[in-house]
Design a protein around this motif. Structure first.
Motif, PDB file in Angstrom:
ATOM      1  N   UNK A 162     -10.078   4.941   9.412  1.00 57.84           N
ATOM      2  CA  UNK A 162      -9.350   6.117  10.679  1.00 57.84           C
ATOM      3  C   UNK A 162      -8.017   6.098  10.452  1.00 57.84           C
ATOM      4  N   UNK A 163      -7.876   4.323  10.433  1.00 57.98           N
ATOM      5  CA  UNK A 163      -6.034   4.432  10.684  1.00 57.98           C
ATOM      6  C   UNK A 163      -4.866   4.212   9.172  1.00 57.98           C
ATOM      7  N   UNK A 164      -3.754   4.963   9.045  1.00 53.04           N
ATOM      8  CA  UNK A 164      -3.289   4.131   7.869  1.00 53.04           C
ATOM      9  C   UNK A 164      -3.046   3.236   8.425  1.00 53.04           C
ATOM     10  N   UNK A 165      -2.259   2.802   9.025  1.00 55.75           N
ATOM     11  CA  UNK A 165      -2.207   1.243   9.929  1.00 55.75           C
ATOM     12  C   UNK A 165      -2.767   0.393   9.382  1.00 55.75           C
ATOM     13  N   UNK A 166      -4.423   0.508   9.246  1.00 54.75           N
ATOM     14  CA  UNK A 166      -5.093  -0.458   9.038  1.00 54.75           C
ATOM     15  C   UNK A 166      -5.209  -0.746   7.506  1.00 54.75           C
ATOM     16  N   UNK A 167      -5.230  -0.103   6.964  1.00 54.69           N
ATOM     17  CA  UNK A 167      -4.774   0.164   5.840  1.00 54.69           C
ATOM     18  C   UNK A 167      -3.086  -1.219   4.989  1.00 54.69           C
ATOM     19  N   UNK A 168      -2.807  -0.289   5.106  1.00 53.47           N
ATOM     20  CA  UNK A 168      -1.512  -1.368   4.850  1.00 53.47           C
ATOM     21  C   UNK A 168      -0.937  -2.661   5.091  1.00 53.47           C
ATOM     22  N   UNK A 169      -0.727  -3.571   4.596  1.00 56.06           N
ATOM     23  CA  UNK A 169      -0.535  -4.694   4.185  1.00 56.06           C
ATOM     24  C   UNK A 169       1.980  -4.818   4.846  1.00 56.06           C
ATOM     25  N   UNK A 170       2.075  -4.744   5.428  1.00 53.28           N
ATOM     26  CA  UNK A 170       3.304  -5.010   5.986  1.00 53.28           C
ATOM     27  C   UNK A 170       4.305  -4.918   4.018  1.00 53.28           C
ATOM     28  N   UNK A 171       3.932  -5.957   3.923  1.00 55.54           N
ATOM     29  CA  UNK A 171       5.533  -5.585   2.412  1.00 55.54           C
ATOM     30  C   UNK A 171       5.370  -4.037   1.527  1.00 55.54           C
ATOM     31  N   UNK A 172       4.156  -3.390   2.442  1.00 57.09           N
ATOM     32  CA  UNK A 172       4.308  -2.060   1.010  1.00 57.09           C
ATOM     33  C   UNK A 172       4.953  -1.068   2.394  1.00 57.09           C
ATOM     34  N   UNK A 173       4.710  -1.541   3.440  1.00 53.99           N
ATOM     35  CA  UNK A 173       6.063  -0.818   4.628  1.00 53.99           C
ATOM     36  C   UNK A 173       7.598  -0.538   4.293  1.00 53.99           C
ATOM     37  N   UNK A 174       8.386   0.317   2.954  1.00 51.16           N
ATOM     38  CA  UNK A 174       9.332  -0.215   2.061  1.00 51.16           C
ATOM     39  C   UNK A 174       9.594   1.375   1.486  1.00 51.16           C
TER      40      UNK A 174
END
Length: 303
Positions: free
Chosen positions: A153-165
Motif C-alpha cells: 500500500x505504502x511507498x515508504x514500505x518499499x523504500x530503504x533509507x539509502x534510496x531516499x536521495x
C-alpha cells in the motif's frame, strides 16, 4: 469522539499524501544501479540460447562471450556473487516468466557449499531492493520476509533509507560486468598468498539446508518441465576436489550431465592463474571455459 475521528482521518490523509511524495525515490532507485541484469530479465530483454547461473564462481570463471563465439549460440551470464541455489531458482523462474526459454542452462555448482546451511551464500535480497517499485519484486521481498504487507500500500514500505536521495549518480562495481554478463578478473588479489590445499574437507550431509536442497530440486523440475538442457559444472579451486560432496551431489542428478574440470591440468595447480582460492583470473577462466565448450559440443553431437 467526532474530533478524534476527524483528526485521525486528517492524519491518514496527510500521511497518504506525504507517502506518495516518496514515489519519486522509488521509481528513481533502479536508475542508480550499475548491475541492471535483473531488470533486463524482468523486462523480457534476455532471450538467449544459453544461460549461465551460479555464484561468483559462475560470474568470474565462466566467460559467456567465449561460449557464444565458439558455439554460435547467444549466451548470457546471470551469475551473482554470493548467491545461493535459492536465488538461482528465483532467477531461472523469473527468466522463464518474462523471456523466451533458453535451449540450455549451465548451473555452476559450489563445491562443497551448494547445499550448506551456513550464510556464506545467500538469497541476494540486495539485488531486489532497488526494483521494489515493481510489484513482482516487492512480493518476493515479502516472501523473503524483507518487507511486510504494508509495502503493498505504502511507498515508504518499499523504500530503504539509502534510496531516499536526490543524488542520481550511478553506483559503480569493483568488478566490471562485460556485455555478456560475465565478470572476468584481470588483476591478482594483492593481499592473497596462495598455497594449494591438498587435504580434502570432510563433507557432512547433516550441515545441509533443506530449503536449499528443495530449491535445487525445483530448479531441476523447471528445466525438465520446459525441456531445457541442463548442465551442472564444477569449477576449479586452488584446493583438492571435494569427492565427498561430489558423491552426495550425484544422488540428485544424472551423471551424464555433470562436467568436472580437468584436475590433471597443471594450470589448476598454478597460482598464476588464480585470483584467490575459489576464483580464476581471466587467463584461467579462458582455459576452464574452453572445457565447458568442449563438453557442450560433445553432448550436442551425441544427442
Amino acid at each position: 469522539m467526532k474530533r478524534f475521528l476527524k483528526n485521525s482521518i486528517l492524519f491518514l490523509l496527510v500521511f497518504f499524501i506525504v507517502d506518495k511524495g516518496f514515489y519519486y525515490f522509488l521509481i528513481k532507485a533502479p536508475e542508480r544501479e550499475y548491475d541492471t541484469r535483473l531488470e533486463e530479465v524482468f523486462e523480457g530483454n534476455l532471450n538467449k540460447d544459453i544461460i549461465i547461473l551460479g555464484s561468483s564462481r559462475g560470474s568470474d570463471n565462466i566467460l559467456a562471450g567465449q561460449i557464444e563465439k565458439a558455439t554460435g549460440q547467444s549466451t548470457y551470464n546471470l551469475s551473482y556473487q554470493g548467491s545461493d541455489v535459492t536465488f538461482h531458482y528465483f532467477m531461472l523462474n523469473t527468466l522463464l516468466k518474462f523471456n523466451q526459454k533458453p535451449k540450455t542452462v549451465i548451473l555452476l555448482i559450489d563445491n562443497p557449499y551448494e547445499f550448506d546451511s551456513k550464510k556464506s551464500l545467500n538469497f541476494r535480497i540486495d539485488r531486489l531492493l532497488p526494483l521494489a517499485k515493481y510489484n513482482y519484486f516487492n512480493e518476493e521481498l515479502i516472501t523473503q520476509k524483507e518487507k511486510n504487507l504494508f509495502s503493498r500500500i505504502f511507498c515508504l514500505g518499499r523504500l530503504n533509507w539509502e534510496q531516499i536521495t536526490f543524488n542520481q549518480t550511478k553506483k559503480t562495481s569493483v568488478i566490471p560486468i562485460d556485455s555478456f554478463g560475465s565478470m572476468p578478473l584481470y588483476k591478482k588479489k594483492d593481499t592473497t598468498f596462495l598455497q594449494y590445499a591438498k587435504k580434502e574437507k570432510v563433507y557432512l550431509e547433516t550441515n545441509e539446508s533443506k530449503v536449499k536442497v528443495a530449491a535445487f530440486k525445483k530448479f531441476q523440475y523447471l528445466c525438465k518441465q520446459d525441456k531445457i538442457q541442463l548442465f551442472y559444472v564444477f569449477s576449479p579451486s586452488f584446493m583438492e576436489f571435494n569427492s565427498g560432496f561430489y558423491t552426495r551431489f550425484l544422488k540428485e542428478v544424472q551423471k551424464k550431465n555433470v562436467m568436472v574440470y580437468d584436475s590433471l591440468n597443471p594450470v589448476y595447480k598454478d597460482p598464476a592463474y588464480f585470483y584467490d582460492e575459489s576464483h580464476l583470473l581471466e587467463t584461467g577462466a579462458k582455459i576452464y571455459t574452453d572445457e565447458i565448450i568442449t563438453f557442450i559440443k560433445n553432448k550436442n553431437q551425441t544427442k
